[in-house]
Enzyme design. Structure first.
Site: not given
Ligand SMILES: Cc1ncc(C[n+]2csc(CCOP(=O)(O)OP(=O)(O)O)c2C)c(N)n1
Ligand SMILES: Cc1ncc(C[n+]2csc(CCOP(=O)(O)OP(=O)(O)O)c2C)c(N)n1
Ligand SMILES: [Mg+2]
Ligand SMILES: [Mg+2]
Lengths: 327, 333, 327, 333
Positions: A60, A131
């Protein structure tokens, strides 16, 4: 006019502006191929391609910076925060670069970009503490930014288009609770000015002041008050920075009573500034103190009953309005 | 720091006498500018921060001369006076900015860390460590969308390598094939902290792994080495439209800022060692050895430069303060 | 009592607490070997060593997180921001972790840590836009944090000690303009409570309300007003979150007039909340609207004349006070 | 992803039959738990977010069983139900949290992403991608200052590798010799974005260079491989008091969250391929081939587990909501 949801109205604004000006680009997480978590960018990747609709990593701070850099070279980036909560990661870029470059450079540079995304406890319940925050104040305090928030689908489209065309950096706050709600949207290429509050309902006894999602609460409260013979006027602030006090001040000339309603936490929330301005500029028109009904000052809890209680309560709004009139 | 041990400049470059003299004049100008600046700080004309570029001249000279500022851009950090001179901003406007005058390059609003000149494609100075990295990636994104094959050059210090935004920016720049050149000016210290005390790998070029971009280390005291690297890198970048990471090894002579007594933490021996490889000294020795210029000519050049700069100081000092009404200009109210 | 500068008073507090409790650790940039850019940690590295006084890389977000992690395991980290401006980099850790972990975990966890550093335009002039901001509001809006700011050297020591002993996460804002100013400091092991505003000067005609560096402006204005026969009471809010309104409310019962003075930007600044609370809880005691004198809403400019003009102006404070009394 | 091509479990481990059965039970418990959770989400008992751990069980089982939860700690991300089960939190308290009940592990205040249990040394779930990395470095800092040689284990996804705080946290952890094990659970996707579209190097273990810490990749479908790595790594860490980085290659069966239809972006073929190396299937096949358990016994175990969990669901569903007064508890007012 046609009936669209808030996210459809925003989508339409983006589509029209992407078509109108090829300097407009979108940046954000999952906005492209995935079509956007809150649907606002749906279909735009397919229509405008990956050079205009850019999927970003979870970075971000730095993709806001990428937006700043592109804006410095004449692009008009519209940067999505999947939720505005995540902009806490980007506060340095927002405060220290996006907002200030024009001033610090003595006008050499300008940063015509938009930062947008949903805030507050919605559209769906259960968003929890990280959130579902409404961080309006954090942006609103920062010189150099325009900060706006629509309360209707019509305004959403027109204000987002105006934001994209603005030469100032704009923080465009989309009321999460309204994301999936429907309303009338104009089909023509209209803009809604970014610095004008608006009376959304006329009345004569008390002025209910809201912004974003809380305008709906004000309107509902106005209907409930009507049953009890109280005529409430509802002012939608729309522009948080700069704050347009004129309609509210004119309203209290007539009503002599006001109440501010907001989802945000009360202490140091946007409502405080509205009250402080009413104090400074409307004191002699007031026959009772202006109070605030706000969200509970706690991190958004998960349990259904606690979450409901954490939001501004209708009976408190109605009650405080009547109490004000009783003074 | 292997390059540090090399005693003199890297071989015989294919640079014309004219170019060599230009480099020398630029380096002398920066050095003298910074000395005058520090003097005027002590005289009270300059307030707040003052970060001197003295000692690091060869880095800016080598890279910025290789740029094409019609299409290329610079995003800088706070140690920006030298770079402002190199892009061709009139020194009187830089001094005027340092003195907080209306004719300053940022209208007196920015000060030492915040010089900007859109016309010179100089997108600023910045007071936040690492603050410009993502902006530079964004400028690269914009350049990629334009036909001129422009490049964005981003200067930052060794300390900036520890900021999260370095990581994020490198990743995005690589992922998106952004023509941004990230130049880490490693002067061994982040304020009072030596590089091995703030970075888990002291070879910063190794720390910049993990992004799939070309990286290299360059001897920042050796203007020929820098110029050679710059030319080669720009050529590669214009052709390949890819980011690049350079670690330029150099040393700042002054403290971090004007109030910082650097010998307290780095010792006079280390300082002396680096002064032994002063970039101006190395170039001067070469020019004399190769009979491009005589010692006397060089001294004359230095005097000339100093003389010109003194006139710029005077001009800037005589310039008016900003209009009080400027306070609320350039910002939405 | 002895005369100490603000930074010496803070240094003393840290030294006493480091001695008292070996769970207290300090973290920050250049705080150790370098002895701290604003001298607050001077000598502590030599005295307590590198395991207690920890120099960090330029990684604000994450060393705040390191503080949170250590606090979760029972340490009492005191994390320095070289300037509070840089906390913009750490806002996610501050809002979403430091402040909320106790609530989100239903009380399972607690985060007894202090985030401290100088804010506002000082000690020296010329700090410019990214180094001299006063971002009080950003912290003050966040549930879960305590936010305090001392206006005297005596309070600085006692409040910092109380902050370190507090089980809540505390944001301790050191008024930059006062960093090098001297005043009386107690030599004993005293604490000053974190949730109590204090009357710093008694008066009967008008209440001047300040916090941090602006208390000195209020006191100076009070002296100037005295020449004109106006007796001003000065209230130092000290605790910004929670906000202790009692002394101010009691004061206006007597004075019926008030003015808020602050260095912060006015819109959505801390003063707005103070005014809003006076509106809600003190309206009937007021004989004139409560106005605010604040910093100009621009990024801090460099030029000496502009920088001076950007600060709250003494003639405006005195003028508005008199104007209030004339109503 | 070379490990992906291995058809079965890595060799013959020195694990007792009892341990093997325990692993199986744990993996089945997680799988069934997540299925019940999704069911109850659709039934409306659970709101907001639900991130299933189904498919990734071997990662948690291999690592968490190797921990000593008297002295070690876990800092997790939002995909935390499986880990909560593995540290020994009563499933009824996890369900109760998901249902927003007072008896939930976080008193109903946290929900799916925010489970915490100080008593189990489980420092949470977290909703911010990368939010726990620096906290885990801090927990490691604390453990370093205590005599028990404890270790902090931090789980996060492939997406978290792109956050600046990953970089900052790794650097500090290495610089300060912090005993934190950073486990990147690479399930190939960050929401709908494939790893090669968000990371400039698709081998994440290579992206984690630049910090001077030991790194390795482990086959996250192979519980024996994970368990072996875990034991070896913990031993190294307790002795050397250094951080460590592991990339565990695995796959999530469900969408990112409950509303995400993953086959839209990754295709059913890829999904089928990964189901072919299902961690439970691999273990089951081994147990049958080695005659540790019969197919029938395994089915009986699954039923038993499911039966037990259904009782926990019922218990949690019957539990009362938090007291309205709890709204303002656990926070300074
Ligand atoms: C700072 C932030 N940006 C965006 C999000 C929205 N978000 C939640 S999970 C995610 C994807 C993360 O994927 P990963 O780290 O690969 O974990 P997985 O869900 O695959 O276990 C996003 C973009 C968030 N929670 N926090
Ligand atoms: C985000 C942020 N944190 C801290 C500072 C304070 N600060 C200014 S310069 C500096 C050291 C940076 O050193 P380096 O990057 O090596 O650049 P150099 O000064 O050596 O050119 C620090 C810590 C800052 N300006 N911004
Ligand atoms: Mg440096
Ligand atoms: Mg993933």
């Amino acid at each position: 006019m046609k009936k669209l949801s808030m996210h459809e109205a925003l989508n339409l604004a983006l589509r029209e502006e992407l078509k109108r000006d090829n300097k407009v680009v979108l940046l954000g997480e999952e906005i492209g191929k995935y079509n956007g978590v809150h649907y606002v960018t749906r279909g735009l990747y397919a229509e405008f391609g990956k050079d205009r609709v850019i999927d970003t990593p979870i970075s971000e701070e730095s993709f806001v910076g990428v937006g700043v850099g592109m804006a410095l070279l004449g692009f008009r980036p519209v940067v999505e925060m999947m939720r505005m909560d995540f902009s806490l990661r980007a506060m340095d870029q927002i405060y220290n670069h996006m907002a200030k470059l024009r001033y610090m450079s003595g006008g050499h540079l300008s940063v015509p970009m938009v930062l947008r995304g949903p805030e507050g406890p919605g559209p769906n319940p259960g968003l929890t503490a990280q959130h579902g925050q409404q961080l309006t104040t954090l942006f609103a305090h920062c010189p150099g930014l325009r900060v706006v928030t629509p309360s209707t689908q019509y305004d959403a489209k027109g204000m987002l288009k105006a934001a994209i065309r603005s030469d100032d950096p704009v923080v465009f706050l989309e009321p999460g609770p309204l994301n999936n709600k429907q309303g009338d949207v104009g089909e023509d290429d209209y803009v809604v000015p970014l610095d004008q509050a608006e009376v959304k309902r006329e009345g004569s006894d008390i002025t209910l002041i809201g912004y974003g999602a809380s305008v709906a609460l004000c309107l509902q409260a106005a209907r409930e008050l009507e049953h009890d013979g109280v005529s409430a006027e509802v002012v939608d602030m729309r522009s948080i920075r700069p704050l347009d006090m004129r309609p509210a001040l004119e309203s209290i000339k007539k009503t002599n009573h006001a109440l501010v309603v907001e989802y945000a936490w009360q202490s140091y929330g946007p409502g405080a500034e509205i009250v402080a301005r009413l104090m400074a500029e409307g004191f002699w028109d007031l026959e009772a103190p202006v109070e605030r009904v706000s969200g509970q000052e706690v991190p958004l809890p998960y349990a259904a009953n606690l979450e409901e209680l954490s939001k501004p309560q209708m009976d408190e709004i109605v009650g405080k309005a009547k109490q004000s009139l009783a003074q | 720091m292997s390059v540090q041990s090399q005693p003199s400049l890297s071989g015989r470059p294919s640079l014309s006498a004219k170019t060599l003299q230009k480099y020398l004049r630029q380096m002398l100008t920066i050095r003298e500018f910074e000395q005058l600046g520090e003097r005027e700080f002590r005289n009270g004309l300059i307030r707040g921060y003052y970060h001197s570029y003295a000692g690091q001249e060869a880095v800016g000279v080598g890279f910025i001369n290789a740029m094409d500022l019609k299409r290329d851009y610079i995003v800088d950090h706070y140690r920006d006076h030298g770079h402002c001179l190199l892009v061709g901003i009139d020194p009187s406007r830089i001094f005027a900015e340092l003195f907080g005058r209306a004719s300053g390059v940022s209208g007196g609003k920015g000060g030492s860390m915040h010089m900007y000149s859109a016309e010179h494609h100089f997108l600023g100075g910045d007071g936040i460590v690492g603050g410009g990295l993502s902006i530079a990636a964004g400028v690269g994104m914009a350049l990629r969308r334009q036909p001129e094959d422009g490049i964005c050059v981003c200067f930052f210090g060794d300390g900036a390598l520890d900021t999260g935004t370095f990581h994020e920016s490198m990743n995005m720049a690589s992922l998106w094939n952004v023509p941004t050149l990230f130049i880490c000016v490693n002067n061994l210290y982040s304020m009072g902290t030596r590089v091995n005390e703030h970075s888990s790998l002291s070879q910063l070029v190794d720390r910049a792994q993990g992004y799939g971009v070309k990286t290299e280390q360059v001897d920042g005291q050796d203007v020929f080495a820098v110029a050679e690297a710059a030319e080669r890198i720009f050529k590669y970048m214009r052709q390949n439209k890819r980011p690049y990471f350079v670690e330029a090894l150099t040393y700042r002579y002054q403290g971090h800022g004007i109030h910082d007594k650097a010998s307290n933490y780095r010792g006079v021996e280390e300082e002396a060692k680096w002064h032994g490889r002063d970039p101006i000294k190395l170039l001067t020795e070469y020019l004399i050895a190769e009979k491009v210029m005589s010692g006397k000519q060089i001294e004359a050049l230095r005097s000339e430069v100093l003389h010109e700069l003194e006139a710029k100081v005077a001009e800037a000092a005589a310039a008016p303060l900003p209009n009080p009404a400027d306070l609320t200009k350039d910002v939405l109210l």
